[in-house]
Design a protein around this motif. Structure first.
Motif, PDB file in Angstrom:
ATOM      1  N   ILE A 119       0.854  -1.203   0.000  1.00 46.62           N
ATOM      2  CA  ILE A 119       0.000   0.000   0.000  1.00 46.62           C
ATOM      3  C   ILE A 119       0.887   1.251   0.000  1.00 46.62           C
ATOM      4  O   ILE A 119       0.606   2.216  -0.722  1.00 46.62           O
ATOM      5  N   LYS A 120       1.954   1.208   0.779  1.00 44.43           N
ATOM      6  CA  LYS A 120       2.885   2.352   0.774  1.00 44.43           C
ATOM      7  C   LYS A 120       3.466   2.569  -0.622  1.00 44.43           C
ATOM      8  O   LYS A 120       3.523   3.688  -1.131  1.00 44.43           O
ATOM      9  N   GLU A 121       3.888   1.465  -1.243  1.00 45.87           N
ATOM     10  CA  GLU A 121       4.463   1.575  -2.595  1.00 45.87           C
ATOM     11  C   GLU A 121       3.417   2.092  -3.578  1.00 45.87           C
ATOM     12  O   GLU A 121       3.716   2.904  -4.452  1.00 45.87           O
ATOM     13  N   GLY A 122       2.178   1.630  -3.401  1.00 51.72           N
ATOM     14  CA  GLY A 122       1.097   2.071  -4.280  1.00 51.72           C
ATOM     15  C   GLY A 122       0.840   3.570  -4.140  1.00 51.72           C
ATOM     16  O   GLY A 122       0.634   4.269  -5.129  1.00 51.72           O
ATOM     17  N   ILE A 123       0.828   4.047  -2.904  1.00 45.50           N
ATOM     18  CA  ILE A 123       0.597   5.487  -2.681  1.00 45.50           C
ATOM     19  C   ILE A 123       1.748   6.302  -3.277  1.00 45.50           C
ATOM     20  O   ILE A 123       1.525   7.329  -3.920  1.00 45.50           O
ATOM     21  N   MET A 124       2.987   5.816  -3.075  1.00 47.78           N
ATOM     22  CA  MET A 124       4.148   6.570  -3.560  1.00 47.78           C
ATOM     23  C   MET A 124       4.307   6.481  -5.073  1.00 47.78           C
ATOM     24  O   MET A 124       4.909   7.352  -5.689  1.00 47.78           O
ATOM     25  N   HIS A 125       3.761   5.430  -5.659  1.00 49.36           N
ATOM     26  CA  HIS A 125       3.920   5.229  -7.103  1.00 49.36           C
ATOM     27  C   HIS A 125       3.144   6.297  -7.884  1.00 49.36           C
ATOM     28  O   HIS A 125       1.972   6.539  -7.622  1.00 49.36           O
ATOM     29  N   ASN A 126       3.802   6.934  -8.832  1.00 51.79           N
ATOM     30  CA  ASN A 126       3.129   7.965  -9.626  1.00 51.79           C
ATOM     31  C   ASN A 126       2.490   7.326 -10.865  1.00 51.79           C
ATOM     32  O   ASN A 126       3.057   7.345 -11.954  1.00 51.79           O
ATOM     33  N   GLY A 127       1.320   6.765 -10.656  1.00 51.57           N
ATOM     34  CA  GLY A 127       0.614   6.096 -11.742  1.00 51.57           C
ATOM     35  C   GLY A 127      -0.498   5.265 -11.135  1.00 51.57           C
ATOM     36  O   GLY A 127      -0.719   5.276  -9.925  1.00 51.57           O
ATOM     37  N   PHE A 128      -1.193   4.522 -11.977  1.00 50.52           N
ATOM     38  CA  PHE A 128      -2.317   3.723 -11.475  1.00 50.52           C
ATOM     39  C   PHE A 128      -1.793   2.466 -10.789  1.00 50.52           C
ATOM     40  O   PHE A 128      -1.062   1.681 -11.393  1.00 50.52           O
ATOM     41  N   SER A 129      -2.159   2.286  -9.528  1.00 45.64           N
ATOM     42  CA  SER A 129      -1.718   1.076  -8.831  1.00 45.64           C
ATOM     43  C   SER A 129      -2.909   0.283  -8.325  1.00 45.64           C
ATOM     44  O   SER A 129      -3.912   0.847  -7.879  1.00 45.64           O
ATOM     45  N   LEU A 130      -2.784  -1.021  -8.429  1.00 44.90           N
ATOM     46  CA  LEU A 130      -3.817  -1.929  -7.936  1.00 44.90           C
ATOM     47  C   LEU A 130      -3.170  -2.912  -6.969  1.00 44.90           C
ATOM     48  O   LEU A 130      -2.179  -3.567  -7.308  1.00 44.90           O
ATOM     49  N   ILE A 131      -3.713  -2.961  -5.758  1.00 44.75           N
ATOM     50  CA  ILE A 131      -3.247  -3.931  -4.772  1.00 44.75           C
ATOM     51  C   ILE A 131      -4.423  -4.824  -4.429  1.00 44.75           C
ATOM     52  O   ILE A 131      -5.401  -4.366  -3.840  1.00 44.75           O
ATOM     53  N   GLU A 132      -4.338  -6.066  -4.852  1.00 49.51           N
ATOM     54  CA  GLU A 132      -5.417  -7.005  -4.549  1.00 49.51           C
ATOM     55  C   GLU A 132      -5.086  -7.717  -3.242  1.00 49.51           C
ATOM     56  O   GLU A 132      -3.946  -8.134  -3.025  1.00 49.51           O
ATOM     57  N   VAL A 133      -6.080  -7.815  -2.365  1.00 49.61           N
ATOM     58  CA  VAL A 133      -5.901  -8.521  -1.092  1.00 49.61           C
ATOM     59  C   VAL A 133      -6.902  -9.662  -1.040  1.00 49.61           C
ATOM     60  O   VAL A 133      -8.112  -9.431  -1.120  1.00 49.61           O
ATOM     61  N   LEU A 134      -6.403 -10.877  -0.905  1.00 51.77           N
ATOM     62  CA  LEU A 134      -7.301 -12.019  -0.735  1.00 51.77           C
ATOM     63  C   LEU A 134      -7.688 -12.069   0.736  1.00 51.77           C
ATOM     64  O   LEU A 134      -6.828 -12.045   1.615  1.00 51.77           O
ATOM     65  N   SER A 135      -8.997 -12.092   0.988  1.00 49.17           N
ATOM     66  CA  SER A 135      -9.467 -11.933   2.351  1.00 49.17           C
ATOM     67  C   SER A 135     -10.540 -12.972   2.664  1.00 49.17           C
ATOM     68  O   SER A 135     -11.159 -13.530   1.755  1.00 49.17           O
ATOM     69  N   ASN A 171       7.881   2.630 -14.061  1.00 52.67           N
ATOM     70  CA  ASN A 171       7.837   4.098 -13.998  1.00 52.67           C
ATOM     71  C   ASN A 171       8.056   4.735 -15.361  1.00 52.67           C
ATOM     72  O   ASN A 171       8.293   5.932 -15.457  1.00 52.67           O
ATOM     73  N   SER A 172       7.940   3.930 -16.420  1.00 53.36           N
ATOM     74  CA  SER A 172       8.263   4.469 -17.742  1.00 53.36           C
ATOM     75  C   SER A 172       7.081   5.196 -18.386  1.00 53.36           C
ATOM     76  O   SER A 172       7.275   6.031 -19.270  1.00 53.36           O
ATOM     77  N   ARG A 173       5.854   4.884 -17.950  1.00 60.23           N
ATOM     78  CA  ARG A 173       4.693   5.542 -18.586  1.00 60.23           C
ATOM     79  C   ARG A 173       4.348   6.825 -17.856  1.00 60.23           C
ATOM     80  O   ARG A 173       4.339   6.871 -16.627  1.00 60.23           O
ATOM     81  N   GLN A 174       3.991   7.859 -18.615  1.00 61.69           N
ATOM     82  CA  GLN A 174       3.638   9.133 -18.002  1.00 61.69           C
ATOM     83  C   GLN A 174       2.282   9.038 -17.296  1.00 61.69           C
ATOM     84  O   GLN A 174       1.370   8.376 -17.791  1.00 61.69           O
ATOM     85  N   GLU A 175       2.191   9.685 -16.157  1.00 64.57           N
ATOM     86  CA  GLU A 175       0.945   9.689 -15.400  1.00 64.57           C
ATOM     87  C   GLU A 175      -0.044  10.663 -16.051  1.00 64.57           C
ATOM     88  O   GLU A 175       0.353  11.663 -16.667  1.00 64.57           O
TER      89      GLU A 175
END
Lengths: 274, 385
Positions: free
Chosen positions: A183-199, A250-254
């Motif tokens: 989640i931290k990496e997703g927030i810091m990532h400049n682009g669309f991030s998806l974190i799937e959690v199996l629950s 990180n190669s694609r522009q946001e």
């Protein structure tokens, strides 16, 4: 009491509506730790849709929008476009994101707009009482698949990545530290991030998917089905669900960066109209 | 609070209705538009795809679908930007769930519906007023809507500005219910040197953001102002917390949504009228049909017939008391509409003492003034005299 509870939870909203043994508490905990460790609380808003997982953010002491079924990402995109400098986290579920809201996932991933989507996959429609979802394993006898589910499950991570998501990870609630890090990496990532959690949903999926209603037993069962991957390999072993960080590109522009740069160019060329 | 602002590119112009709407949105402070191309509203999204990116604070989204566009404008409004979407019949139908969310969360956004003929795909390039009831009660649940019906390119401009101001003032979505004719028509209009625009004044330390003022309207707040807002689609209390499971509180909440429009209805009256002083017959019309009505009434007057015109600009909430007053002594009321005769039902309910004649028109074309004139003449016994 944990000081994070004081800081992050609206106590006058408690108790949470979740059933005993629900995995949403672990996900909430991971998200709060991630936001707190990054120190981004004041610059972050949460958006959710409809379903059990969408009830994670409404208790947070933050700016939160609890929206309509399937459209959380669409609301989040408008919010992000109006305030590109802010972090937007979407909490959504397997039905919300992969069934009714699938189109928004495709297009937001394709735009590579900087939104962090936490997709809680509990393999079932929990809130409506245990009907088949897009991720229900074949053969599961749910309220709407009494003879066993016969749709093949949809792979949220695979879809998001092929549509253009530039950060993608999958963990289970039995991996709280890895989840928090993702989640931290997703927030810091400049682009669309998806974190799937199996629950685990002990009440509904416990009955119809896992034949195991003990929360701890369900977490073990989910964990035992997973196989750690270092990167994304489309052909997975039968009956196994890959987990890990699949993509960080990180190669694609946001998207909002594209708009900002275009506007800078335009301003150089033309005066304001009003 | 209304604030006078200068309009830089004011003056006389020849514009298309859809262009006038888009330009007015920019002048009224709209800084976000999300939409999906649909005939006959497409010129609005085309215009704003350019104009908004030329604005310092502007942003634009061509959404993947109509639903997404409606959701995005609500999201952007909570981000602090005035926002708008535009569509036509099929898209207006798709937007209804999110439109209800805007009503329930008291989000001020503007939704333009440039009406075409329906049902279904219907008549993409022809006009209609068939969505008059969908504009009022198109989403599920109980609520009241504010809806304006422009009849000229000038009104496309003026009413768009007004729609933004009413949305902000009443904290509710506002519908600009245009139609293909006024959307595609080109006319000379006057863009004023100054317009009055409702401005956002940040509220400090707002403990109960959905608490209500003496007019039953909640605070003007948005995200990232330190309020820790909960914008909740379930019925909620003044802190945003869900109360959908509590019958008494839920009833009060929905009552507030309705009352903030109904009890302030006096502030929401916009009716133009002429020749009513001695009129025996009056045409009541809204939107483009009011143009034919005006012409018919003027010709009738030239012929010495005591005819009058009532043109309703804010069609919802329905101006019941004001209409009763205006039409108190009028014997016959003629209601032309480009639909099967819908708004007429409200007028019949309201004006029980008058003979109310519905003049429906289907097929996508507007009533000719002569058609209406003949009806006026028939009703006054002037025909063939």
């Amino acid at each position: 009491m944990n000081p994070l509870i004081e800081r992050y939870i609206k106590k006058d909203s408690l108790p949470y509506i979740f059933c005993a043994g629900c995995g949403n508490g672990i996900i909430l905990n991971a998200a709060i730790h991630a936001i707190d460790e990054l120190g981004v609380k004041e610059d972050t808003a949460c958006v959710s849709g409809i379903g059990c997982s969408s009830w994670i953010p409404p208790y947070l002491n933050m700016d939160v929008m609890h929206t309509i079924h399937g459209r959380a990402i669409a609301f989040a995109e408008g919010l992000k476009l109006s305030r590109p400098e802010k972090n937007i986290i979407v909490f959504t579920g397997d039905g919300d994101c992969l069934a009714i809201g699938g189109n928004h996932l495709l297009h937001a991933a394709n735009r590579n707009i900087n939104i962090t989507v936490i997709l809680v996959n509990n393999f079932i429609y929990g809130m409506t009482g245990g009907q088949k979802s897009p991720t229900t394993p074949p053969g599961s006898k749910t309220k709407t698949s009494p003879f066993g589910a016969f749709d093949d499950p949809i792979d949220g991570c695979g879809i998001a990545m092929s549509a253009g998501a530039t950060y993608c990870a999958r963990w289970t609630v039995a991996h709280p530290n890895q989840l928090k890090k993702a989640i931290k990496e997703g927030i810091m990532h400049n682009g669309f991030s998806l974190i799937e959690v199996l629950s685990q949903c002990p009440v509904q999926a416990g009955k119809s998917v896992f034949q195991e209603r003990d929360p701890w037993g369900m977490m073990e069962a989910i964990k035992s089905q997973t196989i750690p991957y270092k990167s994304w390999i489309p052909d997975k072993p039968a009956g196994k669900i890959p987990i890990g960080t699949f993509k960080e590109d990180n190669s694609r522009q946001e998207y909002t960066d594209k708009i900002r740069k275009l506007k800078e160019q335009l301003r150089g060329m033309q005066k304001e109209t009003v | 609070m209304l604030k006078k602002i200068d309009v830089m590119n004011h003056g006389e112009k020849v514009l298309q209705g859809n262009e006038a709407c888009a330009e007015a949105a920019i002048h009224a402070g709209c800084r976000f538009f999300a939409g999906y191309p649909i005939t006959p509203s497409t010129e609005i999204i085309e215009y704003l795809s350019e104009a908004l990116l030329l604005q310092e604070e502007g942003s634009f989204l061509q959404a993947e679908d109509e639903i997404s566009a409606m959701c995005a404008v609500i999201g952007a409004r909570w981000g602090g930007k005035k926002s708008m979407t535009a569509t036509s019949g099929p898209g207006f139908t798709l937007k209804q769930e999110a439109l209800g969310y805007a009503v329930e969360t008291e989000t001020p956004v503007v939704v333009v519906n440039v009406q075409r003929g329906g049902p279904a795909t219907g008549q993409p390039t022809f006009s209609s007023q068939q969505d008059i009831y969908q504009a009022k009660y198109g989403s599920h649940g109980d609520y009241e809507m504010i809806c304006l019906a422009p009849a000229s390119v000038q009104e496309m401009y003026d009413f768009t500005v007004k729609a933004f101001n009413l949305a902000e003032r009443f904290r509710t979505p506002v519908i600009l219910l245009a139609d293909e004719i006024v959307g595609h028509m080109r006319e000379k209009i006057q863009i004023p040197e100054q317009i009055a625009v409702e401005e956002h004044t940040p509220v400090k330390h707002c403990d109960k953001p959905f608490g209500r003022n003496e007019k039953n309207i909640p605070y003007a707040v948005h995200f990232f102002e330190g309020h820790n807002l909960l914008v909740e689609g379930q019925l909620h209390d003044e802190k945003g917390r869900r109360i959908g499971h509590l019958a008494d509180k839920s009833g009060v909440f929905v009552g507030n949504l309705i009352d903030k429009i109904r009890k302030n209805q006096g502030d929401l009256v916009d009716i133009d009228h002429e020749f009513l002083e001695d009129a025996e017959v009056a045409v009541i019309a809204y939107g483009t049909v009011a143009r034919s009505a005006k012409r018919a009434v003027r010709i009738a007057r030239e012929k010495g017939i005591k005819a009058g015109l009532i043109k309703i600009n804010i069609v919802w909430p329905f101006p019941e008391e004001q209409l009763k007053e205006l039409a108190a002594t009028i014997r016959t009321v003629i209601v032309p509409e480009m639909n099967m005769g819908k708004y007429c039902l409200e007028i019949q309910r309201c004006l029980k003492q008058s003979n109310v004649i519905s003049v429906p028109k289907l097929g996508g074309i507007i009533h000719q003034p002569t058609e209406l004139l003949h009806i006026i003449e028939n009703e006054t016994g002037e025909r063939g005299r």
